[in-house]
Design an enzyme around this catalytic site. Structure first.
Site, PDB file in Angstrom:
ATOM      1  N   LYS A   1      57.473  23.502  53.803  1.00  0.00           N
ATOM      2  CA  LYS A   1      58.519  22.703  53.153  1.00  0.00           C
ATOM      3  C   LYS A   1      58.317  22.684  51.635  1.00  0.00           C
ATOM      4  O   LYS A   1      59.248  22.949  50.882  1.00  0.00           O
ATOM      5  CB  LYS A   1      58.528  21.261  53.715  1.00  0.00           C
ATOM      6  CG  LYS A   1      58.779  21.188  55.221  1.00  0.00           C
ATOM      7  CD  LYS A   1      58.847  19.765  55.728  1.00  0.00           C
ATOM      8  CE  LYS A   1      57.541  18.989  55.604  1.00  0.00           C
ATOM      9  NZ  LYS A   1      56.409  19.554  56.374  1.00  0.00           N
TER      10      LYS A   1
ATOM     11  N   ARG B   1      60.891  10.804  58.365  1.00  0.00           N
ATOM     12  CA  ARG B   1      59.884  11.279  59.307  1.00  0.00           C
ATOM     13  C   ARG B   1      59.878  10.446  60.588  1.00  0.00           C
ATOM     14  O   ARG B   1      59.079  10.720  61.484  1.00  0.00           O
ATOM     15  CB  ARG B   1      58.515  11.168  58.664  1.00  0.00           C
ATOM     16  CG  ARG B   1      57.847  12.512  58.357  1.00  0.00           C
ATOM     17  CD  ARG B   1      56.641  12.187  57.535  1.00  0.00           C
ATOM     18  NE  ARG B   1      55.605  13.146  57.521  1.00  0.00           N
ATOM     19  CZ  ARG B   1      55.282  13.871  56.438  1.00  0.00           C
ATOM     20  NH1 ARG B   1      56.010  13.820  55.362  1.00  0.00           N
ATOM     21  NH2 ARG B   1      54.233  14.645  56.473  1.00  0.00           N
TER      22      ARG B   1
ATOM     23  N   ARG C   1      45.223  25.820  52.884  1.00  0.00           N
ATOM     24  CA  ARG C   1      46.061  25.424  51.735  1.00  0.00           C
ATOM     25  C   ARG C   1      45.188  24.947  50.570  1.00  0.00           C
ATOM     26  O   ARG C   1      44.209  24.232  50.764  1.00  0.00           O
ATOM     27  CB  ARG C   1      47.009  24.292  52.156  1.00  0.00           C
ATOM     28  CG  ARG C   1      47.742  23.686  50.968  1.00  0.00           C
ATOM     29  CD  ARG C   1      48.972  22.911  51.369  1.00  0.00           C
ATOM     30  NE  ARG C   1      48.694  21.778  52.241  1.00  0.00           N
ATOM     31  CZ  ARG C   1      49.655  21.050  52.812  1.00  0.00           C
ATOM     32  NH1 ARG C   1      50.927  21.355  52.641  1.00  0.00           N
ATOM     33  NH2 ARG C   1      49.338  20.032  53.597  1.00  0.00           N
TER      34      ARG C   1
ATOM     35  N   ARG D   1      43.367  19.352  49.920  1.00  0.00           N
ATOM     36  CA  ARG D   1      43.761  17.972  50.210  1.00  0.00           C
ATOM     37  C   ARG D   1      42.814  17.353  51.238  1.00  0.00           C
ATOM     38  O   ARG D   1      42.373  18.016  52.168  1.00  0.00           O
ATOM     39  CB  ARG D   1      45.199  17.961  50.777  1.00  0.00           C
ATOM     40  CG  ARG D   1      46.246  17.909  49.698  1.00  0.00           C
ATOM     41  CD  ARG D   1      47.635  18.118  50.228  1.00  0.00           C
ATOM     42  NE  ARG D   1      48.003  17.320  51.396  1.00  0.00           N
ATOM     43  CZ  ARG D   1      49.228  17.269  51.913  1.00  0.00           C
ATOM     44  NH1 ARG D   1      50.208  17.968  51.358  1.00  0.00           N
ATOM     45  NH2 ARG D   1      49.492  16.541  52.963  1.00  0.00           N
TER      46      ARG D   1
ATOM     47  N   ARG E   1      47.680  15.010  62.604  1.00  0.00           N
ATOM     48  CA  ARG E   1      49.004  15.026  61.955  1.00  0.00           C
ATOM     49  C   ARG E   1      50.016  15.787  62.806  1.00  0.00           C
ATOM     50  O   ARG E   1      51.194  15.428  62.848  1.00  0.00           O
ATOM     51  CB  ARG E   1      48.887  15.660  60.558  1.00  0.00           C
ATOM     52  CG  ARG E   1      48.195  14.727  59.576  1.00  0.00           C
ATOM     53  CD  ARG E   1      47.670  15.460  58.363  1.00  0.00           C
ATOM     54  NE  ARG E   1      48.705  16.064  57.561  1.00  0.00           N
ATOM     55  CZ  ARG E   1      48.507  17.113  56.763  1.00  0.00           C
ATOM     56  NH1 ARG E   1      47.311  17.681  56.686  1.00  0.00           N
ATOM     57  NH2 ARG E   1      49.493  17.591  56.064  1.00  0.00           N
TER      58      ARG E   1
HETATM   59  P1  ADP Z   1      54.415  21.714  54.049  1.00  0.00           P
HETATM   60  O1  ADP Z   1      54.954  21.243  52.712  1.00  0.00           O
HETATM   61  O2  ADP Z   1      55.486  21.908  55.063  1.00  0.00           O
HETATM   62  O3  ADP Z   1      53.283  20.875  54.569  1.00  0.00           O
HETATM   63  P2  ADP Z   1      53.401  23.975  52.466  1.00  0.00           P
HETATM   64  O4  ADP Z   1      54.620  24.474  51.784  1.00  0.00           O
HETATM   65  O5  ADP Z   1      52.431  23.196  51.653  1.00  0.00           O
HETATM   66  O6  ADP Z   1      53.795  23.155  53.813  1.00  0.00           O
HETATM   67  O7  ADP Z   1      52.687  25.242  53.129  1.00  0.00           O
HETATM   68  C1  ADP Z   1      51.422  25.089  53.792  1.00  0.00           C
HETATM   69  C2  ADP Z   1      50.508  26.270  53.411  1.00  0.00           C
HETATM   70  O8  ADP Z   1      51.039  27.462  53.979  1.00  0.00           O
HETATM   71  C3  ADP Z   1      50.405  26.508  51.903  1.00  0.00           C
HETATM   72  O9  ADP Z   1      49.081  26.885  51.616  1.00  0.00           O
HETATM   73  C4  ADP Z   1      51.401  27.649  51.638  1.00  0.00           C
HETATM   74  O10 ADP Z   1      50.966  28.473  50.553  1.00  0.00           O
HETATM   75  C5  ADP Z   1      51.365  28.410  52.965  1.00  0.00           C
HETATM   76  N1  ADP Z   1      52.681  28.958  53.350  1.00  0.00           N
HETATM   77  C6  ADP Z   1      53.887  28.391  53.165  1.00  0.00           C
HETATM   78  N2  ADP Z   1      54.882  29.153  53.688  1.00  0.00           N
HETATM   79  C7  ADP Z   1      54.256  30.225  54.248  1.00  0.00           C
HETATM   80  C8  ADP Z   1      54.728  31.394  54.959  1.00  0.00           C
HETATM   81  N3  ADP Z   1      56.038  31.588  55.208  1.00  0.00           N
HETATM   82  N4  ADP Z   1      53.798  32.281  55.386  1.00  0.00           N
HETATM   83  C9  ADP Z   1      52.477  32.077  55.139  1.00  0.00           C
HETATM   84  N5  ADP Z   1      51.981  31.011  54.472  1.00  0.00           N
HETATM   85  C10 ADP Z   1      52.845  30.100  54.036  1.00  0.00           C
HETATM   86  P1  AMP Z   2      52.994  15.437  53.244  1.00  0.00           P
HETATM   87  O1  AMP Z   2      52.587  15.676  51.821  1.00  0.00           O
HETATM   88  O2  AMP Z   2      54.478  15.449  53.442  1.00  0.00           O
HETATM   89  O3  AMP Z   2      52.252  16.324  54.209  1.00  0.00           O
HETATM   90  O4  AMP Z   2      52.534  13.931  53.573  1.00  0.00           O
HETATM   91  C1  AMP Z   2      51.173  13.543  53.524  1.00  0.00           C
HETATM   92  C2  AMP Z   2      50.994  12.193  54.179  1.00  0.00           C
HETATM   93  O5  AMP Z   2      51.744  11.191  53.466  1.00  0.00           O
HETATM   94  C3  AMP Z   2      51.468  12.075  55.620  1.00  0.00           C
HETATM   95  O6  AMP Z   2      50.498  12.518  56.555  1.00  0.00           O
HETATM   96  C4  AMP Z   2      51.725  10.553  55.738  1.00  0.00           C
HETATM   97  O7  AMP Z   2      50.513   9.837  55.861  1.00  0.00           O
HETATM   98  C5  AMP Z   2      52.299  10.233  54.361  1.00  0.00           C
HETATM   99  N1  AMP Z   2      53.772  10.387  54.345  1.00  0.00           N
HETATM  100  C6  AMP Z   2      54.512  11.275  53.629  1.00  0.00           C
HETATM  101  N2  AMP Z   2      55.815  11.133  53.858  1.00  0.00           N
HETATM  102  C7  AMP Z   2      55.931  10.103  54.762  1.00  0.00           C
HETATM  103  C8  AMP Z   2      57.022   9.485  55.416  1.00  0.00           C
HETATM  104  N3  AMP Z   2      58.285   9.877  55.212  1.00  0.00           N
HETATM  105  N4  AMP Z   2      56.739   8.479  56.286  1.00  0.00           N
HETATM  106  C9  AMP Z   2      55.497   8.052  56.500  1.00  0.00           C
HETATM  107  N5  AMP Z   2      54.417   8.610  55.934  1.00  0.00           N
HETATM  108  C10 AMP Z   2      54.621   9.626  55.065  1.00  0.00           C
END
Ligand code: ADP
Ligand code: AMP
Length: 215
Positions: free
Chosen positions: A13, A88, A127, A160, A171
């Site tokens: 995302k 969410r 990541r 992270r 998660r």
């Molecule tokens: P989200 O925001 O949904 O938690 P991220 O965008 O942070 O996910 O992506 C999670 C990890 O996967 C990051 O390290 C990113 O660089 C990698 N990533 C994202 N999209 C892809 C993809 N299509 N293929 C491989 N790796 C990806």
């Molecule tokens: P994310 O960066 O989207 O992966 O979110 C990291 C963490 O933040 C999640 O595991 C939750 O603990 C909290 N969080 C983010 N967005 C929400 C949401 N919409 N509702 C509740 N918790 C959230």
């Protein structure tokens, strides 16, 4: 218009959001980023949120809804915004349904990025995030040119706290129980577009652009 990015942790995302906000000039609202900022700054909200985030649990709805309500009132959101990681829960989605007519914005599309579970675990544990500008990298799938250094701003990369294997598994369970029901919620409203996230970053982006260009 609002665009919502739905999908499990690690679906890509944030990675896609970086591209979408530039191309379509949308304000960016990531509740995860806002909450991590509050934790770093040790605000009241940050102190409350940290205990949930560290355990891979969702932060209580009332706290998150208040953040989004405030943020949507900012002038840069008047034309439209990209929501990443919100809603969410069904409670959060209901809040949006009620709040949006008052604000005068509609949801244009909900992009549901779908990725296989084993792949999610690999993406999350590999990541790395820039401590300065927040850009996303991956040890294997999107490595920085110089180890542990951000390509964009030269900042240090970090892992992270919630990207450890144990918290990642929690998660993903939380996602299935609390967030996955939103797929049916938005499908019923006729605004859901599934995206095959099991492709490389550019291919996922191409699929998203085809959908957004039709709105
Ligand atoms: P989200 O925001 O949904 O938690 P991220 O965008 O942070 O996910 O992506 C999670 C990890 O996967 C990051 O390290 C990113 O660089 C990698 N990533 C994202 N999209 C892809 C993809 N299509 N293929 C491989 N790796 C990806
Ligand atoms: P994310 O960066 O989207 O992966 O979110 C990291 C963490 O933040 C999640 O595991 C939750 O603990 C909290 N969080 C983010 N967005 C929400 C949401 N919409 N509702 C509740 N918790 C959230």
């Amino acid at each position: 218009m609002l665009i919502i990015l739905l999908g499990p942790p690690g679906a890509g995302k944030g990675t896609q959001a970086e591209r979408i906000v530039i191309k379509y000039q949308l304000a960016y609202i990531s509740t995860g980023d806002i909450l991590r900022g509050a934790v770093r700054e040790q605000t009241n909200l940050g102190r409350k949120a940290k205990q949930y985030m560290d355990q891979g649990q969702l932060v209580p709805d009332e706290l998150v809804v208040a953040i989004v309500k405030d943020r949507l009132a900012d002038p840069d959101c008047a034309e439209g915004a990209l929501l990443d990681g919100f809603p969410r829960t069904v409670v959060q989605a209901d809040f949006l349904e009620k709040a949006l007519p008052e604000i005068g914005i509609k949801i244009g599309k909900v992009l549901s990025i779908e990725v296989a579970e084993e792949e999610l675990i690999e993406r999350l544990t590999g990541r790395r995030v820039c401590s300065e500008c927040g850009a996303n990298f991956h040890l294997k799938f999107k490595p920085p040119k110089v180890r542990n250094v951000c390509d964009l701003c030269g900042g240090d990369l970090y892992q992270r706290d919630d990207d450890t294997l144990e918290t990642v598994k929690e998660r993903l369970e939380v996602y299935k129980k609390q967030t996955e029901p939103l797929i049916a919620f938005y499908e019923e409203k006729g605004i859901l577009s599934p995206i095959d996230g099991n492709q490389d970053i550019e291919a996922v982006n191409d699929q998203i652009n085809i959908i957004l260009e039709k709105i």
